[in-house]
Design an enzyme around this catalytic site. Structure first.
Site, PDB file in Angstrom:
ATOM      1  CG  HIS A 109      -0.249   0.266   2.505  1.00 55.14           C
ATOM      2  ND1 HIS A 109       0.380  -0.722   3.200  1.00 55.14           N
ATOM      3  CD2 HIS A 109      -0.048   1.411   3.217  1.00 55.14           C
ATOM      4  CE1 HIS A 109       0.930  -0.221   4.293  1.00 55.14           C
ATOM      5  NE2 HIS A 109       0.694   1.070   4.317  1.00 55.14           N
TER       6      HIS A 109
HETATM    7  C1  UD1 Z   1      -1.768   5.429   6.305  1.00 53.66           C
HETATM    8  C2  UD1 Z   1      -0.417   5.831   6.889  1.00 53.66           C
HETATM    9  C3  UD1 Z   1       0.594   4.704   6.667  1.00 53.66           C
HETATM   10  C4  UD1 Z   1       0.066   3.388   7.163  1.00 53.66           C
HETATM   11  C5  UD1 Z   1      -1.276   3.107   6.511  1.00 53.66           C
HETATM   12  C6  UD1 Z   1      -1.861   1.798   6.968  1.00 53.66           C
HETATM   13  C7  UD1 Z   1       0.111   8.243   6.737  1.00 53.66           C
HETATM   14  C8  UD1 Z   1       0.957   9.249   6.061  1.00 53.66           C
HETATM   15  N1  UD1 Z   1       0.125   7.018   6.219  1.00 53.66           N
HETATM   16  O1  UD1 Z   1      -1.611   5.344   4.908  1.00 53.66           O
HETATM   17  O2  UD1 Z   1       1.770   5.013   7.374  1.00 53.66           O
HETATM   18  O3  UD1 Z   1       0.976   2.357   6.859  1.00 53.66           O
HETATM   19  O4  UD1 Z   1      -2.157   4.182   6.851  1.00 53.66           O
HETATM   20  O5  UD1 Z   1      -3.055   1.523   6.342  1.00 53.66           O
HETATM   21  O6  UD1 Z   1      -0.534   8.557   7.716  1.00 53.66           O
HETATM   22  N2  UD1 Z   1      -9.192   5.125   2.563  1.00 53.66           N
HETATM   23  C9  UD1 Z   1     -10.399   4.471   2.575  1.00 53.66           C
HETATM   24  N3  UD1 Z   1     -10.898   4.108   3.809  1.00 53.66           N
HETATM   25  C10 UD1 Z   1     -10.248   4.368   4.962  1.00 53.66           C
HETATM   26  C11 UD1 Z   1      -9.031   5.059   4.919  1.00 53.66           C
HETATM   27  C12 UD1 Z   1      -8.502   5.417   3.715  1.00 53.66           C
HETATM   28  O7  UD1 Z   1     -10.999   4.206   1.571  1.00 53.66           O
HETATM   29  O8  UD1 Z   1     -10.760   3.989   6.035  1.00 53.66           O
HETATM   30  C13 UD1 Z   1      -8.618   5.487   1.247  1.00 53.66           C
HETATM   31  C14 UD1 Z   1      -8.891   6.914   0.890  1.00 53.66           C
HETATM   32  O9  UD1 Z   1      -9.157   6.969  -0.457  1.00 53.66           O
HETATM   33  C15 UD1 Z   1      -7.586   7.612   1.208  1.00 53.66           C
HETATM   34  C16 UD1 Z   1      -6.558   6.526   0.964  1.00 53.66           C
HETATM   35  O10 UD1 Z   1      -7.215   5.302   1.303  1.00 53.66           O
HETATM   36  O11 UD1 Z   1      -7.373   8.734   0.421  1.00 53.66           O
HETATM   37  C17 UD1 Z   1      -5.310   6.658   1.779  1.00 53.66           C
HETATM   38  O12 UD1 Z   1      -5.600   6.814   3.161  1.00 53.66           O
HETATM   39  P1  UD1 Z   1      -4.601   7.629   4.131  1.00 53.66           P
HETATM   40  O13 UD1 Z   1      -5.037   7.500   5.533  1.00 53.66           O
HETATM   41  O14 UD1 Z   1      -4.370   8.986   3.590  1.00 53.66           O
HETATM   42  O15 UD1 Z   1      -3.220   6.895   3.943  1.00 53.66           O
HETATM   43  P2  UD1 Z   1      -2.855   5.354   3.916  1.00 53.66           P
HETATM   44  O16 UD1 Z   1      -2.342   5.033   2.578  1.00 53.66           O
HETATM   45  O17 UD1 Z   1      -3.952   4.508   4.473  1.00 53.66           O
END
Ligand code: UD1
Length: 372
Positions: free
Chosen positions: A210
């Site tokens: 991811h």
């Molecule tokens: C975040 C953390 C990363 C961790 C990861 C575990 C940061 C910078 N990154 O990354 O260190 O390893 O979590 O999962 O904080 N989304 C959903 N549902 C959710 C959450 C996110 O659909 O419940 C989607 C959204 O489109 C979002 C994308 O995933 O834009 C990324 O989510 P985000 O929390 O920004 O970063 P992660 O890649 O999950």
């Protein structure tokens, strides 16, 4: 003493759970009780990225939910700061505890430090020395702001001292995520996930992917997928897919690469642990899995060029393979041919890290904590 604990994203939940349990244990055993509240920022909000972890890890419902949602890094960080500052004004804690390295960690740390509220960082001192990783920026800044830096390895202590952080603030306590793993290992055996997915022990490889550097760039993603395609000819690959990755598979039209790879929804903690324990080997770009596989003695190929957890490559079962197609295939074949890497168990990854944290914090009287 009143503490606010902050969690926001999936990897935070397994770190916050044992700290809550250690506070509760302390309160049962001592006359002076530690008052605490749990704040969930809402960075992860899907049930399978958040709610199921509260259930599996037996974390109580958050006292306060900030509901910040997804966004750009600045949007997400700023929203947590604005909402968390309101909580701090209202609740006036003596101490804020943040864990890990996600955007919620840094945002909460900034809000607390600006109000001169004491700050503890659990899992301090990890460094990949790669500032292109958003987590690296979060780590460096959170550590710079913290009053108590709880580390899980001697490497982390060294990194902090190199950055000029005084020795008196650093406490080597061990690994809270491993507290959770050791506590729930037996319970995870009851999971029916192998039967559900029709899998046999050690007859599959487990994959997670991811990191933006791997899945947001089509060329990098393709290099990994080419290796996976080869490996899946010899062993089935099970792939619980993070929402970011699922979106990019669709965006880059990469479906055709997943013929022998089973894409499944993200799993809860217990099912995932069972899947990891029973796998032949793991391939991942996650930080936590590098540590969990080391403790479980499962070979791990890390799909990154650097790691902030070098103890897992030096002492554990972890090997860095980056997104180098040839190297990924070569190392996977070694494992499949019975030439796997064996490791040893890192010091203080023994299930008691959270109690050590509470032992340090309980010695700090509240009037010494609040600076404002
Ligand atoms: C975040 C953390 C990363 C961790 C990861 C575990 C940061 C910078 N990154 O990354 O260190 O390893 O979590 O999962 O904080 N989304 C959903 N549902 C959710 C959450 C996110 O659909 O419940 C989607 C959204 O489109 C979002 C994308 O995933 O834009 C990324 O989510 P985000 O929390 O920004 O970063 P992660 O890649 O999950």
């Amino acid at each position: 003493m009143k503490i606010i604990l902050v969690a926001g994203a999936r990897p935070n939940f397994m770190k916050i759970a044992p700290i809550i349990q250690a506070i509760k244990k302390h309160n049962r055993q001592h006359q002076t009780s530690i008052r605490w509240q749990l704040v969930h920022t809402g960075q992860h909000y899907d049930d399978e990225m958040s709610k199921i972890f509260f259930k599996d890890l037996e974390i109580p419902e958050p006292d306060i939910y900030l509901g910040v949602d997804s966004g750009t890094h600045s949007q997400q960080t700023a929203r947590v700061m604005v909402e968390f500052e309101k909580v701090l004004f209202r609740e006036k804690p003596d101490l804020v505890i943040v864990v890990g390295d996600v955007n919620s960690t840094l945002a909460a740390a900034l809000a607390a430090a600006k109000l001169h509220i004491r700050l503890a960082h659990v899992e301090a001192g990890l460094r990949s020395y790669d500032r292109r990783m958003p987590e690296e920026i979060n780590r460096v800044l959170t550590d710079a702001l913290s009053d108590y830096l709880f580390t899980h390895s001697p490497d982390a202590d060294k990194n902090l001292k190199k950055e000029g952080i005084s020795k008196g603030k650093i406490f080597f306590v061990g690994n809270v995520m491993i507290d959770t793993l050791l506590k729930l290992k037996t319970k995870s055996q009851k999971s029916k996930i192998l039967r559900k997915l029709n899998l046999r022990r050690e007859a599959y490889a487990l994959l997670t992917l991811h990191r933006p550097s791997n899945v947001d760039h089509k060329e990098n993603f393709l290099k990994i997928l080419k290796a996976l395609k080869e490996i899946s000819k010899r062993i089935p690959i099970i792939f619980p897919v993070h929402p970011r990755t699922r979106r990019n598979i669709k965006r880059f039209k990469l479906n055709k690469f997943f013929k022998n790879i089973s894409l499944i929804e993200p799993l809860g903690y217990l099912d995932f642990l069972k899947l990891m324990i029973s796998s032949k080997f793991a391939m991942t770009d996650s930080g936590g899995m590098q540590e969990e596989t080391t403790v479980l003695n499962i070979p791990c190929l890390t799909l990154r060029d650097t790691t902030e957890r070098p103890i897992t490559t030096r002492e554990g079962t972890n090997i860095l393979v980056g997104n180098d197609t040839v190297k990924i295939i070569k190392e996977a074949e070694k494992i499949l041919d019975g030439k796997r890497k064996k490791g040893v168990y890192p010091a203080l990854w023994d299930g008691n890290a959270a109690s050590r944290i509470i032992s340090v914090l309980k010695g700090v009287r509240s009037q010494h904590l609040t600076k404002f």
